[in-house]
Design a protein around this motif. Structure first.
Motif, PDB file in Angstrom:
ATOM      1  N   GLU A  23       0.780  -1.178  -0.082  1.00 32.56           N
ATOM      2  CA  GLU A  23      -0.120   0.083  -0.116  1.00 32.56           C
ATOM      3  C   GLU A  23       0.625   1.144  -0.278  1.00 32.56           C
ATOM      4  N   VAL A  24       1.520   1.426   0.802  1.00 37.28           N
ATOM      5  CA  VAL A  24       2.462   2.055   0.872  1.00 37.28           C
ATOM      6  C   VAL A  24       3.313   2.363  -0.454  1.00 37.28           C
ATOM      7  N   LEU A  25       4.146   1.757  -0.710  1.00 38.86           N
ATOM      8  CA  LEU A  25       4.621   1.569  -1.805  1.00 38.86           C
ATOM      9  C   LEU A  25       3.941   1.691  -3.372  1.00 38.86           C
ATOM     10  N   LEU A  26       2.478   1.843  -3.407  1.00 38.80           N
ATOM     11  CA  LEU A  26       1.647   2.269  -4.783  1.00 38.80           C
ATOM     12  C   LEU A  26       1.308   3.746  -4.451  1.00 38.80           C
ATOM     13  N   ARG A  27       1.516   4.271  -3.097  1.00 41.03           N
ATOM     14  CA  ARG A  27       0.646   5.346  -3.101  1.00 41.03           C
ATOM     15  C   ARG A  27       2.320   6.263  -3.272  1.00 41.03           C
ATOM     16  N   ALA A  30       2.675   5.873  -7.124  1.00 39.61           N
ATOM     17  CA  ALA A  30       0.866   7.033  -7.908  1.00 39.61           C
ATOM     18  C   ALA A  30       2.009   8.590  -7.690  1.00 39.61           C
ATOM     19  N   ALA A  31       3.169   8.139  -6.808  1.00 37.66           N
ATOM     20  CA  ALA A  31       3.237  10.105  -6.352  1.00 37.66           C
ATOM     21  C   ALA A  31       4.738  10.703  -6.811  1.00 37.66           C
ATOM     22  N   THR A  32       5.151  10.312  -7.095  1.00 35.46           N
ATOM     23  CA  THR A  32       6.321  10.378  -7.552  1.00 35.46           C
ATOM     24  C   THR A  32       7.155   9.527  -9.006  1.00 35.46           C
ATOM     25  N   ALA A  33       6.304   8.842  -9.429  1.00 37.45           N
ATOM     26  CA  ALA A  33       7.032   8.015 -10.782  1.00 37.45           C
ATOM     27  C   ALA A  33       7.186   9.092 -11.854  1.00 37.45           C
ATOM     28  N   ARG A  34       8.684   8.568 -12.025  1.00 37.85           N
ATOM     29  CA  ARG A  34       9.234   9.611 -13.055  1.00 37.85           C
ATOM     30  C   ARG A  34       8.106   9.516 -15.288  1.00 37.85           C
ATOM     31  N   ASP A  35       7.612  10.346 -15.272  1.00 43.01           N
ATOM     32  CA  ASP A  35       7.430  10.284 -16.056  1.00 43.01           C
ATOM     33  C   ASP A  35       7.882  10.018 -17.806  1.00 43.01           C
ATOM     34  N   GLU A 187      -2.692 -10.019  -4.371  1.00 43.01           N
ATOM     35  CA  GLU A 187      -3.587 -10.757  -5.128  1.00 43.01           C
ATOM     36  C   GLU A 187      -3.668 -10.163  -6.673  1.00 43.01           C
ATOM     37  N   SER A 188      -4.237  -8.956  -6.522  1.00 42.49           N
ATOM     38  CA  SER A 188      -4.970  -8.777  -7.269  1.00 42.49           C
ATOM     39  C   SER A 188      -3.806  -7.995  -8.297  1.00 42.49           C
ATOM     40  N   VAL A 189      -4.601  -8.276  -9.450  1.00 43.49           N
ATOM     41  CA  VAL A 189      -3.226  -8.935 -10.882  1.00 43.49           C
ATOM     42  C   VAL A 189      -3.035  -7.432 -11.568  1.00 43.49           C
ATOM     43  N   HIS A 190      -4.446  -5.813 -11.268  1.00 38.11           N
ATOM     44  CA  HIS A 190      -3.503  -4.606 -11.409  1.00 38.11           C
ATOM     45  C   HIS A 190      -3.046  -4.322 -10.520  1.00 38.11           C
ATOM     46  N   ARG A 191      -3.037  -4.350  -9.626  1.00 40.01           N
ATOM     47  CA  ARG A 191      -2.105  -4.073  -8.387  1.00 40.01           C
ATOM     48  C   ARG A 191      -0.393  -4.731  -8.376  1.00 40.01           C
ATOM     49  N   ALA A 192      -0.364  -5.630  -8.731  1.00 41.96           N
ATOM     50  CA  ALA A 192       0.844  -6.747  -8.938  1.00 41.96           C
ATOM     51  C   ALA A 192       1.477  -5.837 -10.017  1.00 41.96           C
ATOM     52  N   ALA A 193       0.474  -5.518 -11.397  1.00 43.16           N
ATOM     53  CA  ALA A 193       1.585  -5.290 -12.430  1.00 43.16           C
ATOM     54  C   ALA A 193       2.394  -2.768 -12.103  1.00 43.16           C
ATOM     55  N   THR A 194       1.391  -3.135 -11.426  1.00 43.72           N
ATOM     56  CA  THR A 194       2.047  -1.380 -10.493  1.00 43.72           C
ATOM     57  C   THR A 194       2.807  -1.598  -9.794  1.00 43.72           C
ATOM     58  N   PHE A 195       2.663  -2.447  -8.762  1.00 48.05           N
ATOM     59  CA  PHE A 195       3.899  -2.675  -7.326  1.00 48.05           C
ATOM     60  C   PHE A 195       5.064  -3.190  -8.433  1.00 48.05           C
ATOM     61  N   SER A 196       5.078  -3.886  -9.054  1.00 44.26           N
ATOM     62  CA  SER A 196       6.231  -4.158 -10.332  1.00 44.26           C
ATOM     63  C   SER A 196       7.582  -3.591 -10.420  1.00 44.26           C
ATOM     64  N   ALA A 197       6.153  -2.101 -10.923  1.00 43.26           N
ATOM     65  CA  ALA A 197       6.832  -1.054 -11.482  1.00 43.26           C
ATOM     66  C   ALA A 197       7.511   0.232 -10.555  1.00 43.26           C
ATOM     67  N   ALA A 198       6.790   0.085  -9.296  1.00 44.60           N
ATOM     68  CA  ALA A 198       7.332   0.565  -8.400  1.00 44.60           C
ATOM     69  C   ALA A 198       8.656   0.374  -7.797  1.00 44.60           C
ATOM     70  N   LEU A 199       8.383  -1.170  -7.538  1.00 39.26           N
ATOM     71  CA  LEU A 199       9.513  -1.891  -7.125  1.00 39.26           C
ATOM     72  C   LEU A 199      11.010  -1.750  -7.785  1.00 39.26           C
ATOM     73  N   ALA A 215      16.396   8.856   3.628  1.00 36.71           N
ATOM     74  CA  ALA A 215      15.413  10.204   4.062  1.00 36.71           C
ATOM     75  C   ALA A 215      14.268   9.510   2.662  1.00 36.71           C
ATOM     76  N   ARG A 216      14.497   9.442   1.631  1.00 38.08           N
ATOM     77  CA  ARG A 216      13.487   9.439   1.052  1.00 38.08           C
ATOM     78  C   ARG A 216      12.643   8.312   0.500  1.00 38.08           C
ATOM     79  N   CYS A 217      12.859   6.898   1.365  1.00 34.36           N
ATOM     80  CA  CYS A 217      11.945   6.060   0.749  1.00 34.36           C
ATOM     81  C   CYS A 217      10.898   5.178   2.148  1.00 34.36           C
ATOM     82  N   PRO A 218       9.368   5.755   0.817  1.00 35.32           N
ATOM     83  CA  PRO A 218       8.770   5.233   1.395  1.00 35.32           C
ATOM     84  C   PRO A 218       8.999   3.858   2.543  1.00 35.32           C
TER      85      PRO A 218
END
Length: 310
Positions: A23-27, A30-35, A187-199, A215-218
């Motif tokens: 949850e923390v990683l996905l948030r 969503a807020a900081t991912a490079r465009d 477990e959610s397929v959609h969240r899993a794909a985004t989690f992989s990108a976030a990791l 210091a910036r690690c979520p």
């Protein structure tokens, strides 16, 4: 087994799905991912595949302008397949490791003829394509098709090693890497794909190899921090480029990329004068890799251009 190996093995125990707070990683993502342009809506699987091939061992800043040019020039595999190997090599420019360009061209031909000009979604089918390895197949399945598959690159391995196992770095790739990463996926397929990108993003931008910005690690917890940030026991060797065979190969390729057809050997000799033996090795390796070819009258050309007039 050395003492270092025993410590690493003992640290790498089975991990639980909540070892990294999804949850923390996905948030954070969503807020900081490079465009990055290949993350935009509407980007096709073929265009994502091109980005993944280009990004191997090459920084984003160098890849992005070339990727944009390729998307405009070769929006579908058949467009690239209709171009020559030489055209693709010229367009590859200074991205490095140009065999990737040849393999991508070969892959485009297979996609155009055997897969209806589409990139398959199945990992096993992707693995059967030219130039597609385990990482790239899973990256395409995940990022292009949103599948719940573990995507493991150097950045992901580093984050898992630190946050989960308390190690400064991941060491050599292991058969454990895929199941460990898969265990962390929601477990959610959609969240899993985004989690992989976030990791992956976390490892690329915050939990970096040399200067992690903790210091910036979520993440609310990290086994490496808890252990007192133990130093890496891996000896890192800086890879030089100046004066290497890679640089010599690049100089010879530059001559042929800048030429409209085959050139005489003397042109290549003048491109690398510091070490004739090294130049000969570079030339032989380019021929062996299929990046260049020699004509019947002894001239040299990019792959596919050996029959052009000098």
């Amino acid at each position: 087994m050395t003492a270092t190996t025993r410590r690493v093995v003992s640290a790498r125990r089975a991990i639980s799905p909540d070892a990294v707070d999804a949850e923390v990683l996905l948030r954070w993502y969503a807020a900081t991912a490079r465009d990055l342009p290949w993350r935009h809506a509407g980007v096709t699987a073929w265009q994502i595949l091109m980005s993944e091939i280009m990004l191997q061992q090459t920084p984003v800043v160098r890849v992005e302008p070339i990727w944009r040019e390729w998307v405009a020039r070769w929006p579908v595999p058949s467009a690239m397949a209709a171009s020559s190997q030489a055209e693709v090599l010229r367009a590859w420019g200074k991205l490095g490791y140009p065999r990737r360009a040849l393999r991508l061209h070969e892959c485009a031909r297979v996609l155009a003829t055997d897969h209806g000009d589409e990139v398959p979604a199945d990992v096993d089918v992707l693995l059967g394509l030219p130039g597609i390895g385990a990482y790239t197949a899973r990256a395409v399945a995940c990022f292009a098709y949103g599948q719940r598959v573990p995507v493991v690159d150097t950045n992901v391995r580093r984050v898992v090693a630190r946050a989960v196992h308390g190690l400064a770095d991941a060491g050599n790739p292991s058969s454990r890497d895929l199941p460990e990463t898969e265990a962390l996926l929601p477990e959610s397929v959609h969240r899993a794909a985004t989690f992989s990108a976030a990791l992956m993003e976390l490892g690329a931008t915050v939990c970096t190899a040399r200067n992690p910005d903790c210091a910036r690690c979520p993440l609310p917890s990290c086994a490496w921090i808890t252990a007192g940030r133990p130093a890496s026991e891996t000896v890192r060797r800086t890879q030089k480029y100046e004066g290497t065979d890679r640089q010599a190969r690049g100089r010879l390729l530059d001559v042929l990329r800048d030429s409209s057809g085959p050139v005489e050997r003397v042109r290549l000799d003048l491109a690398w004068t510091r070490d004739p033996g090294q130049r000969d090795r570079a030339l032989d390796s380019l021929l062996m890799d299929g990046l260049i070819e020699q004509t019947e009258d002894g001239l040299f050309a990019l792959a596919g251009e050996g029959g052009s007039p000098g």
